[in-house]
Design a protein around this motif. Structure first.
Motif, PDB file in Angstrom:
ATOM      1  N   LEU A 451       0.795  -1.227   0.000  1.00  0.00           N
ATOM      2  CA  LEU A 451       0.000   0.000   0.000  1.00  0.00           C
ATOM      3  C   LEU A 451       0.823   1.271   0.000  1.00  0.00           C
ATOM      4  O   LEU A 451       0.259   2.365   0.006  1.00  0.00           O
ATOM      5  CB  LEU A 451      -0.936   0.001   1.225  1.00  0.00           C
ATOM      6  CG  LEU A 451      -1.886  -1.198   1.327  1.00  0.00           C
ATOM      7  CD1 LEU A 451      -2.573  -1.211   2.693  1.00  0.00           C
ATOM      8  CD2 LEU A 451      -2.919  -1.157   0.208  1.00  0.00           C
ATOM      9  N   GLN A 452       2.162   1.150   0.034  1.00  0.00           N
ATOM     10  CA  GLN A 452       3.050   2.320   0.066  1.00  0.00           C
ATOM     11  C   GLN A 452       2.659   3.277   1.201  1.00  0.00           C
ATOM     12  O   GLN A 452       2.367   4.451   0.995  1.00  0.00           O
ATOM     13  CB  GLN A 452       3.050   3.057  -1.273  1.00  0.00           C
ATOM     14  CG  GLN A 452       3.714   2.301  -2.412  1.00  0.00           C
ATOM     15  CD  GLN A 452       2.821   1.229  -3.015  1.00  0.00           C
ATOM     16  OE1 GLN A 452       1.672   1.491  -3.350  1.00  0.00           O
ATOM     17  NE2 GLN A 452       3.351   0.027  -3.168  1.00  0.00           N
ATOM     18  N   LEU A 453       2.641   2.749   2.409  1.00  0.00           N
ATOM     19  CA  LEU A 453       2.169   3.514   3.558  1.00  0.00           C
ATOM     20  C   LEU A 453       3.110   4.659   3.925  1.00  0.00           C
ATOM     21  O   LEU A 453       2.694   5.597   4.606  1.00  0.00           O
ATOM     22  CB  LEU A 453       2.002   2.582   4.767  1.00  0.00           C
ATOM     23  CG  LEU A 453       0.950   1.479   4.610  1.00  0.00           C
ATOM     24  CD1 LEU A 453       0.896   0.612   5.861  1.00  0.00           C
ATOM     25  CD2 LEU A 453      -0.425   2.065   4.316  1.00  0.00           C
ATOM     26  N   ARG A 454       4.360   4.595   3.515  1.00  0.00           N
ATOM     27  CA  ARG A 454       5.298   5.679   3.840  1.00  0.00           C
ATOM     28  C   ARG A 454       5.435   6.696   2.719  1.00  0.00           C
ATOM     29  O   ARG A 454       6.200   7.649   2.847  1.00  0.00           O
ATOM     30  CB  ARG A 454       6.676   5.099   4.175  1.00  0.00           C
ATOM     31  CG  ARG A 454       6.722   4.351   5.497  1.00  0.00           C
ATOM     32  CD  ARG A 454       8.104   3.792   5.766  1.00  0.00           C
ATOM     33  NE  ARG A 454       8.435   2.731   4.820  1.00  0.00           N
ATOM     34  CZ  ARG A 454       9.625   2.148   4.748  1.00  0.00           C
ATOM     35  NH1 ARG A 454      10.595   2.533   5.553  1.00  0.00           N
ATOM     36  NH2 ARG A 454       9.843   1.187   3.868  1.00  0.00           N
ATOM     37  N   GLN A 455       4.707   6.506   1.653  1.00  0.00           N
ATOM     38  CA  GLN A 455       4.826   7.415   0.508  1.00  0.00           C
ATOM     39  C   GLN A 455       3.950   8.640   0.717  1.00  0.00           C
ATOM     40  O   GLN A 455       2.734   8.524   0.897  1.00  0.00           O
ATOM     41  CB  GLN A 455       4.422   6.701  -0.776  1.00  0.00           C
ATOM     42  CG  GLN A 455       4.543   7.561  -2.019  1.00  0.00           C
ATOM     43  CD  GLN A 455       4.233   6.794  -3.280  1.00  0.00           C
ATOM     44  OE1 GLN A 455       4.536   5.611  -3.380  1.00  0.00           O
ATOM     45  NE2 GLN A 455       3.608   7.435  -4.246  1.00  0.00           N
ATOM     46  N   PRO A 456       4.510   9.831   0.707  1.00  0.00           N
ATOM     47  CA  PRO A 456       3.707  11.031   0.912  1.00  0.00           C
ATOM     48  C   PRO A 456       2.797  11.308  -0.281  1.00  0.00           C
ATOM     49  O   PRO A 456       2.960  10.732  -1.360  1.00  0.00           O
ATOM     50  CB  PRO A 456       4.764  12.131   1.077  1.00  0.00           C
ATOM     51  CG  PRO A 456       5.958  11.610   0.338  1.00  0.00           C
ATOM     52  CD  PRO A 456       5.930  10.125   0.509  1.00  0.00           C
ATOM     53  N   GLY A 457       1.835  12.188  -0.067  1.00  0.00           N
ATOM     54  CA  GLY A 457       0.943  12.575  -1.142  1.00  0.00           C
ATOM     55  C   GLY A 457      -0.259  11.678  -1.312  1.00  0.00           C
ATOM     56  O   GLY A 457      -0.995  11.798  -2.294  1.00  0.00           O
ATOM     57  N   ARG A 458      -0.496  10.763  -0.384  1.00  0.00           N
ATOM     58  CA  ARG A 458      -1.665   9.902  -0.444  1.00  0.00           C
ATOM     59  C   ARG A 458      -2.245   9.732   0.949  1.00  0.00           C
ATOM     60  O   ARG A 458      -1.563   9.932   1.954  1.00  0.00           O
ATOM     61  CB  ARG A 458      -1.323   8.540  -1.053  1.00  0.00           C
ATOM     62  CG  ARG A 458      -0.248   7.770  -0.309  1.00  0.00           C
ATOM     63  CD  ARG A 458      -0.020   6.398  -0.907  1.00  0.00           C
ATOM     64  NE  ARG A 458       0.367   6.489  -2.305  1.00  0.00           N
ATOM     65  CZ  ARG A 458       0.324   5.463  -3.148  1.00  0.00           C
ATOM     66  NH1 ARG A 458      -0.102   4.290  -2.733  1.00  0.00           N
ATOM     67  NH2 ARG A 458       0.711   5.594  -4.402  1.00  0.00           N
TER      68      ARG A 458
END
Length: 532
Positions: A451-458
């Motif tokens: 889920l890309q939990l550390r990716q900003p912008g979401r």
């Protein structure tokens, strides 16, 4: 006599009783298979029950391909003598292409004395090798092979939690990406789960094995067996101590995929998943939980519809002023579009340009919610197993209709991916919590990968249902703090009647009734969307 669905060993089997209604299909595909194989000595049998219990199979000694007519439907669904019929039965035609690839390129036989586990691995590597060769020889066949793989993969994916099955899925699916049959997007969830079990380094080593297999000549049995031995060493499997491999039907890839992704072939063996693992897998491989499947109840279906409606409402909350194009006034005239509309009318076509722009009230753009649910499958969490199994199904169904992405993961001694992202399981995968609790950090890392939990912008949120009684408190806290600082909210639902640890950088709620956990997760998701 070997298993009738084995492609790589000699064997004979009585052909299925012919069905007069399917003779036209058998004759048409017998005439067609030389185009796929370059051989003129093959026959094709299409009939209900053909394939020896699998969707399709190839008997090399009898030069016969069988396809189960179940994947076609009825004989009158298409005219098999016409070239366009394959578009009406793409799954069955993909099965025919796969078996044709075996007929054209599986020209080696397992050497005598090869341990069964090694032979099974060699046949596993053969699946992507022959499709790679078929695609190289006939590029247009890739379309049908990919369709059949993606169609026969069950949407109700099973947990992947031991090296043997993780490696098996890697050899079936990830290897087909390098064979240029599947795309990386097709198997993104499986890749993350396999990486969690095997580790990135060992997965890269296995990848090197199957990529070498793709270069092996069609008659080079020794090289295929050597690669199979290397595969076993990478997975720490001793073929002499484990005399029989798990009953994986590597001869027919479609049956393998569906079964491997659902219940590890336990149904085929007539065993429960626990009995199957105890009998077939090395004792050092442990699983976090056992599970059963059942149909969703009317209440669960209603809950999914209700949650979907709430999520849609949260995404359309408080409309804001905006503009939208219109073909008619009132509004502000857009000169360029007006000229285009006149040109379209002058040309005698229906105008598609929108020369006017009017003010309107539209919902504000909302980010896609990425929600991970991690369930503790240790023995103390037994009362929560059934409600959280239900929650995983409800969330997955609600998310599919509301532009949300969810994943449900269980952790015990190992990690199990229960509901992958963007999946809509047809049945509820019901846990029975009876394991340890040492794999929490691995579960969080898998959720982050999916889920890309550390990716900003979401918009991201992680919900954990656990008493917090973990053996790795410090690493778990560091991981939670990392997510918190990256902007991912962490909701921790802790049973009120159990002692446990409370982590910082989380919103911790004490839950008195296990069923309430579903509502708390849904409420948190709604609140996150409304505030976005």
């Amino acid at each position: 006599m070997p298993h009738p669905r084995t492609h790589l060993q000699p064997g004979t089997a009585a052909p299925p009783v012919g069905d007069p209604g399917w003779q036209a299909w058998s004759h048409a595909w017998t005439r067609h298979i030389p185009v796929l194989t370059g051989r003129d000595d093959l026959t094709v049998t299409v009939a209900p029950g053909a394939g020896g219990g699998a969707p399709a199979c190839f008997y090399p000694d009898e030069c016969r391909v069988e396809v189960d007519a179940t994947h076609i439907g009825t004989p009158d669904v298409a005219n098999p003598r016409r070239a366009g019929h394959k578009r009406l039965v793409p799954t069955a035609y993909g099965l025919l292409v796969h078996e044709a690839a075996h007929a054209a390129h599986s020209r080696w036989r397992t050497p005598p004395g090869t341990p069964p586990v090694v032979a099974a691995v060699a046949e596993l590597l053969e699946e992507s090798r022959i499709e790679y060769r078929q695609r190289t020889r006939r590029r247009s066949d890739r379309r049908w092979l990919r369709h059949t793989v993606t169609t026969l993969i069950s949407a109700d994916d099973a947990p992947v939690d031991d090296p043997w099955h993780a490696g098996h899925l890697a050899g079936l699916l990830l290897a087909r990406v390098d064979a240029r049959i599947l795309t990386a997007k097709d198997i993104r969830g499986v890749r993350a789960a396999v990486t969690t079990v095997l580790g990135r380094k060992r997965l890269l080593q296995l990848r090197d094995v199957w990529r070498q297999a793709h270069t092996i000549d069609d008659t080079d049995a020794d090289s295929m067996v050597d690669l199979a031995w290397r595969w076993c060493r990478l997975l720490d499997i001793d073929p002499h101590r484990q005399p029989h491999p798990p009953a994986t039907d590597s001869g027919v890839f479609a049956g393998l995929l569906a079964q491997a992704l659902t219940d590890y072939l336990a149904h085929t063996a007539g065993l429960t998943p626990t009995q199957y693992r105890d009998q077939q897998i090395n004792a050092r491989f442990s699983a976090p939980a056992t599970w059963t499947r059942r149909d969703p109840t009317d209440a669960e279906r209603a809950a999914a519809r209700t949650l979907a409606a709430r999520l849609r409402h949260a995404r359309t909350h408080q409309p804001e002023p905006d503009t939208r194009p219109s073909p008619i006034p009132p509004g502000r005239l857009r000169t360029r579009h007006a000229i285009t509309a006149k040109a379209q009318i002058a040309a005698g076509s229906i105008p598609t340009a929108t020369p006017w722009q009017r003010r309107t009230q539209q919902p504000p753009p909302k980010p896609t919610l990425h929600l991970g649910v991690i369930v503790d499958a240790s023995y103390s969490m037994h009362p929560y197993a059934a409600p959280m199994s239900s929650a995983g199904w409800i969330l997955a169904h609600a998310a599919r209709t509301t532009d949300a992405v969810t994943a449900t993961i269980a952790f015990g001694s190992n990690v199990a991916l229960l509901v992958p992202p963007r999946q809509r399981p047809t049945r509820v995968l019901e846990l029975r919590a009876d394991g340890g609790s040492s794999a929490f950090t691995d579960a969080v890392k898998l959720a982050d990968q999916l889920l890309q939990l550390r990716q900003p912008g979401r918009l991201r949120m992680l919900a954990v249902v656990s008493d917090g009684d973990l053996p790795d408190i410090d690493p778990a806290q560091r991981l939670i703090t990392t997510l918190h600082r990256a902007g991912c909210a962490v909701l921790w639902l802790r049973p009120a009647d159990l002692d446990g640890h409370t982590f910082t950088d989380t919103t911790t709620l004490l839950v008195a009734d296990p069923v309430q956990a579903i509502g708390h997760i849904a409420d948190a998701a709604i609140t996150a969307l409304e505030r976005a």
